[in-house]
Design a protein around this motif. Structure first.
Motif, PDB file in Angstrom:
ATOM      1  N   MET A   1      -6.601  -5.292  -6.958  1.00 27.60           N
ATOM      2  CA  MET A   1      -6.465  -4.452  -5.862  1.00 27.60           C
ATOM      3  C   MET A   1      -5.667  -4.956  -5.086  1.00 27.60           C
ATOM      4  N   PRO A   2      -4.846  -4.476  -4.345  1.00 29.98           N
ATOM      5  CA  PRO A   2      -3.888  -5.017  -3.266  1.00 29.98           C
ATOM      6  C   PRO A   2      -4.584  -5.388  -2.043  1.00 29.98           C
ATOM      7  N   THR A   3      -3.728  -6.204  -1.042  1.00 29.14           N
ATOM      8  CA  THR A   3      -4.269  -6.291   0.158  1.00 29.14           C
ATOM      9  C   THR A   3      -4.049  -5.147   0.944  1.00 29.14           C
ATOM     10  N   PRO A   4      -5.132  -4.829   1.945  1.00 25.16           N
ATOM     11  CA  PRO A   4      -4.759  -3.608   2.774  1.00 25.16           C
ATOM     12  C   PRO A   4      -3.607  -4.154   3.794  1.00 25.16           C
ATOM     13  N   ASP A   5      -2.724  -3.267   4.170  1.00 26.44           N
ATOM     14  CA  ASP A   5      -1.811  -3.372   5.132  1.00 26.44           C
ATOM     15  C   ASP A   5      -2.472  -3.547   6.682  1.00 26.44           C
ATOM     16  N   PHE A   6      -3.490  -2.764   6.895  1.00 26.16           N
ATOM     17  CA  PHE A   6      -4.015  -3.035   8.194  1.00 26.16           C
ATOM     18  C   PHE A   6      -5.792  -2.316   8.178  1.00 26.16           C
ATOM     19  N   TYR A   7      -6.361  -2.166   8.945  1.00 29.02           N
ATOM     20  CA  TYR A   7      -7.621  -1.454   9.196  1.00 29.02           C
ATOM     21  C   TYR A   7      -7.626  -0.446  10.065  1.00 29.02           C
ATOM     22  N   ILE A   8      -8.117   0.749   9.874  1.00 32.42           N
ATOM     23  CA  ILE A   8      -8.268   1.862  10.993  1.00 32.42           C
ATOM     24  C   ILE A   8      -9.966   1.830  10.928  1.00 32.42           C
ATOM     25  N   GLU A   9     -10.453   1.337  12.130  1.00 36.84           N
ATOM     26  CA  GLU A   9     -11.985   1.510  12.453  1.00 36.84           C
ATOM     27  C   GLU A   9     -12.497   0.938  11.242  1.00 36.84           C
ATOM     28  N   GLY A  10     -12.019  -0.078  10.701  1.00 35.42           N
ATOM     29  CA  GLY A  10     -12.992  -1.006   9.585  1.00 35.42           C
ATOM     30  C   GLY A  10     -12.484  -0.481   8.284  1.00 35.42           C
ATOM     31  N   THR A  11     -11.785   0.584   8.284  1.00 36.38           N
ATOM     32  CA  THR A  11     -11.358   1.158   6.864  1.00 36.38           C
ATOM     33  C   THR A  11     -10.329   0.575   6.288  1.00 36.38           C
ATOM     34  N   PRO A  12      -9.815   0.071   5.246  1.00 38.59           N
ATOM     35  CA  PRO A  12      -8.655  -0.570   4.617  1.00 38.59           C
ATOM     36  C   PRO A  12      -7.600   0.526   4.495  1.00 38.59           C
ATOM     37  N   TYR A  13      -6.366   0.131   5.212  1.00 33.95           N
ATOM     38  CA  TYR A  13      -5.444   1.239   4.901  1.00 33.95           C
ATOM     39  C   TYR A  13      -4.218   0.788   4.192  1.00 33.95           C
ATOM     40  N   TYR A  14      -3.934   1.430   3.136  1.00 29.20           N
ATOM     41  CA  TYR A  14      -2.957   0.765   2.190  1.00 29.20           C
ATOM     42  C   TYR A  14      -1.782   1.723   2.274  1.00 29.20           C
ATOM     43  N   LYS A  15      -0.405   1.184   2.185  1.00 29.22           N
ATOM     44  CA  LYS A  15       0.784   1.724   2.164  1.00 29.22           C
ATOM     45  C   LYS A  15       1.537   1.855   0.716  1.00 29.22           C
ATOM     46  N   ALA A  16       1.346   2.793   0.042  1.00 32.56           N
ATOM     47  CA  ALA A  16       1.588   2.845  -1.554  1.00 32.56           C
ATOM     48  C   ALA A  16       2.611   3.902  -1.481  1.00 32.56           C
ATOM     49  N   LEU A  17       3.836   3.804  -0.782  1.00 39.73           N
ATOM     50  CA  LEU A  17       4.878   5.019  -0.855  1.00 39.73           C
ATOM     51  C   LEU A  17       5.319   5.269  -2.119  1.00 39.73           C
ATOM     52  N   ILE A  18       5.516   6.441  -2.683  1.00 37.10           N
ATOM     53  CA  ILE A  18       5.992   6.757  -3.862  1.00 37.10           C
ATOM     54  C   ILE A  18       7.642   6.932  -3.589  1.00 37.10           C
ATOM     55  N   ALA A  19       8.334   6.788  -4.586  1.00 38.66           N
ATOM     56  CA  ALA A  19       9.921   6.810  -4.771  1.00 38.66           C
ATOM     57  C   ALA A  19      10.480   8.025  -4.087  1.00 38.66           C
ATOM     58  N   PRO A  20      11.616   7.880  -3.046  1.00 35.43           N
ATOM     59  CA  PRO A  20      11.884   9.270  -2.620  1.00 35.43           C
ATOM     60  C   PRO A  20      12.696   9.978  -3.498  1.00 35.43           C
ATOM     61  N   ASN A  21      13.003   9.462  -4.742  1.00 39.62           N
ATOM     62  CA  ASN A  21      13.928  10.258  -5.722  1.00 39.62           C
ATOM     63  C   ASN A  21      12.894  11.250  -6.633  1.00 39.62           C
ATOM     64  N   ASN A  22      11.684  11.024  -6.430  1.00 40.17           N
ATOM     65  CA  ASN A  22      10.684  11.822  -7.138  1.00 40.17           C
ATOM     66  C   ASN A  22      10.891  13.331  -6.980  1.00 40.17           C
ATOM     67  N   GLU A  23      10.624  13.903  -8.003  1.00 37.09           N
ATOM     68  CA  GLU A  23      11.132  15.448  -8.106  1.00 37.09           C
ATOM     69  C   GLU A  23      10.104  16.303  -7.093  1.00 37.09           C
ATOM     70  N   ASN A  24       9.209  15.620  -6.760  1.00 39.64           N
ATOM     71  CA  ASN A  24       7.971  16.423  -5.979  1.00 39.64           C
ATOM     72  C   ASN A  24       8.179  15.835  -4.409  1.00 39.64           C
ATOM     73  N   VAL A  25       9.479  15.029  -4.178  1.00 41.53           N
ATOM     74  CA  VAL A  25       9.582  14.709  -2.827  1.00 41.53           C
ATOM     75  C   VAL A  25      10.875  15.208  -2.293  1.00 41.53           C
ATOM     76  N   PRO A  26      10.814  16.354  -1.564  1.00 36.09           N
ATOM     77  CA  PRO A  26      12.085  16.708  -0.972  1.00 36.09           C
ATOM     78  C   PRO A  26      12.949  15.945  -0.356  1.00 36.09           C
ATOM     79  N   TYR A  27      14.125  15.767  -0.131  1.00 37.73           N
ATOM     80  CA  TYR A  27      15.001  15.065   0.825  1.00 37.73           C
ATOM     81  C   TYR A  27      14.894  15.763   2.245  1.00 37.73           C
TER      82      TYR A  27
END
Length: 445
Positions: free
Chosen positions: A1-27
């Motif tokens: 399990m990755p380390t949380p980037d930070f917490y929001i009101e005690g809830t772990p927040y993870y940045k797991a951004l998908i690749a910008p060239n995915n066909e479901n991600v418009p430019y």
């Protein structure tokens, strides 16, 4: 399990951004204006936020879905950048939900705590409202508000929507969007925003970011005009009413009976028309240079002028009223000028079933008009008109008189006069007489 980037009101927040060239991600990027709440409707015990991050990462299924966040009862996972457009609202390429909305999918896997997932979502919304001061709490919307096919989402949350929003405002965050007011004596960006919106609505005032006596007077006038409490205090409720007023078309008056708009914009993409008076709506169609449509009225829509028009299919549409793109013409005068340019006669419309025949007869100098650039399309043909036309066709002579034509049709046995010797040149040519005359001429060839 990755380390949380930070917490929001005690809830772990993870940045797991998908690749910008995915066909479901418009430019496409955006300045967010809405927060759109969804439910995954996926009850598989494994369908947590990480599984939905993987779902987006792998293309978002057959619909190529993409959304900003997935939230479950244990974590918040970010899939897209916050200024990145995702396909999630079901309102098309130009839809406000897709193009202006940060989207949050609430996970519903069996065995999870529904109440905790909602609390984590509320915490995330509070975080976003602080991060984007331009987004008000009433711009936190359910998916259903944008779906072009009325999808009932988030179906479990909708019956408790007001309670959900209240929970956002009552959270532990010290700054919650919606808990602000400005009044006379204040200054700053919110005051300037108020002044700009009042100007868009047609009120006259200076834009200087200072809530002075002039702004107070004009704002109170606005409150009275739309029927809300006149207290001179600009807050979330007044802004909601103002935004609604900006979206609603305001009739600018003017007599447009018998008037048409003509597209004068010459670029190939044309000018967009809309089904509704909404600049952010999906364009329905585009009109090209030279097209004309009947005007039904002129309106102010979100600070800019629009014409309400009648489409060629009889339905009502909306189009910009900017003089750069369209011009207003008197329908009768304009149509006559177009007819004259296209067919040579003001009363012969290009495309009419008889237009080509009329043009041929006029160009061959067989049958001319009746004067004033009119062909006399609905007039009855007189006996002398037919005699002259037939003589011109048969003899191909430039110089011709009425007497020559009459004498010729008599000599050829094509037409004769009445028993009293009168030819009856101004009398209408009856269909039976026309048939006899044309038959006689054909037999003489």
């Amino acid at each position: 399990m990755p380390t949380p980037d930070f917490y929001i009101e005690g809830t772990p927040y993870y940045k797991a951004l998908i690749a910008p060239n995915n066909e479901n991600v418009p430019y496409l990027t955006m300045v967010p204006q809405y927060i759109v709440i969804h439910e995954t409707e996926n009850y598989d015990p494994r369908a947590d936020a990480w599984m939905h991050n993987k779902f987006v990462r792998n293309g978002g299924g057959s619909a190529n879905v993409s959304f900003t966040y997935a939230v479950d009862d244990k974590r918040i996972v970010q899939n897209l950048k916050l200024n990145q457009v995702g396909w999630q609202a079901g309102d098309g390429f130009y839809g406000k939900g897709n193009r202006r909305g940060i989207s949050i999918e609430m996970c519903e896997q069996r065995g999870s705590s529904r109440s905790q997932t909602e609390k984590n979502t509320q915490a995330l919304v509070r975080y976003l409202l602080k991060k984007f001061p331009n987004i008000e709490v009433y711009h936190v919307e359910p998916h259903k508000s944008f779906s072009s096919y009325g999808k009932n989402c988030p179906s479990n949350l909708l019956p408790r929507w007001d309670s959900f929003i209240n929970g956002i405002q009552k959270g532990p965050s010290s700054v919650v969007a919606g808990a602000w007011f400005v009044k006379e004596g204040d200054d700053g960006d919110r005051v300037e925003d108020l002044q700009k919106k009042l100007r868009k609505l047609g009120y006259t005032l200076k834009i200087d970011g200072s809530f002075g006596p002039e702004t107070d007077e004009v704002f109170r006038e606005f409150q009275e005009d739309i029927g809300i409490t006149v207290d001179g205090s600009f807050g979330p409720n007044s802004q909601k009413a103002m935004d609604k007023a900006l979206r609603e078309p305001r009739d600018l008056g003017g007599n447009y009976k018998g008037k048409v708009i003509r597209i004068i914009y010459k670029k190939s993409d044309g000018i967009n028309i809309y089904r509704t008076p909404d600049w952010e709506a999906n364009p329905y169609h585009a009109y090209k240079y030279g097209e004309t449509r009947d005007i039904l009225g002129k309106y102010l829509v979100d600070g800019s002028e629009m014409f309400k028009i009648r489409g060629s299919d009889g339905d009502v549409y909306w189009i910009t009223a900017a003089e750069k793109y369209v011009e207003v013409k008197d329908k009768g005068v304009y149509e006559m000028a177009v007819n004259k340019e296209n067919t040579g006669f003001v009363d012969v419309e290009e495309g009419a079933y008889y237009a080509e025949a009329v043009k041929f007869l006029a160009e061959e100098d067989i049958l001319s008009g009746i004067g004033n650039d009119e062909f006399g399309s609905d007039d009855v043909l007189r006996r002398k008109d037919f005699a002259i036309a037939l003589y011109r066709y048969a003899k191909q002579e430039d110089e011709i008189t009425y007497d020559l034509a009459i004498e010729w049709v008599k000599e050829q046995g094509i037409m004769s006069g009445y028993p009293n010797g009168d030819f009856g040149g101004t009398d209408p040519l009856r269909r039976r007489d026309f048939a006899v005359a044309l038959y006689r001429y054909a037999k003489s060839l």
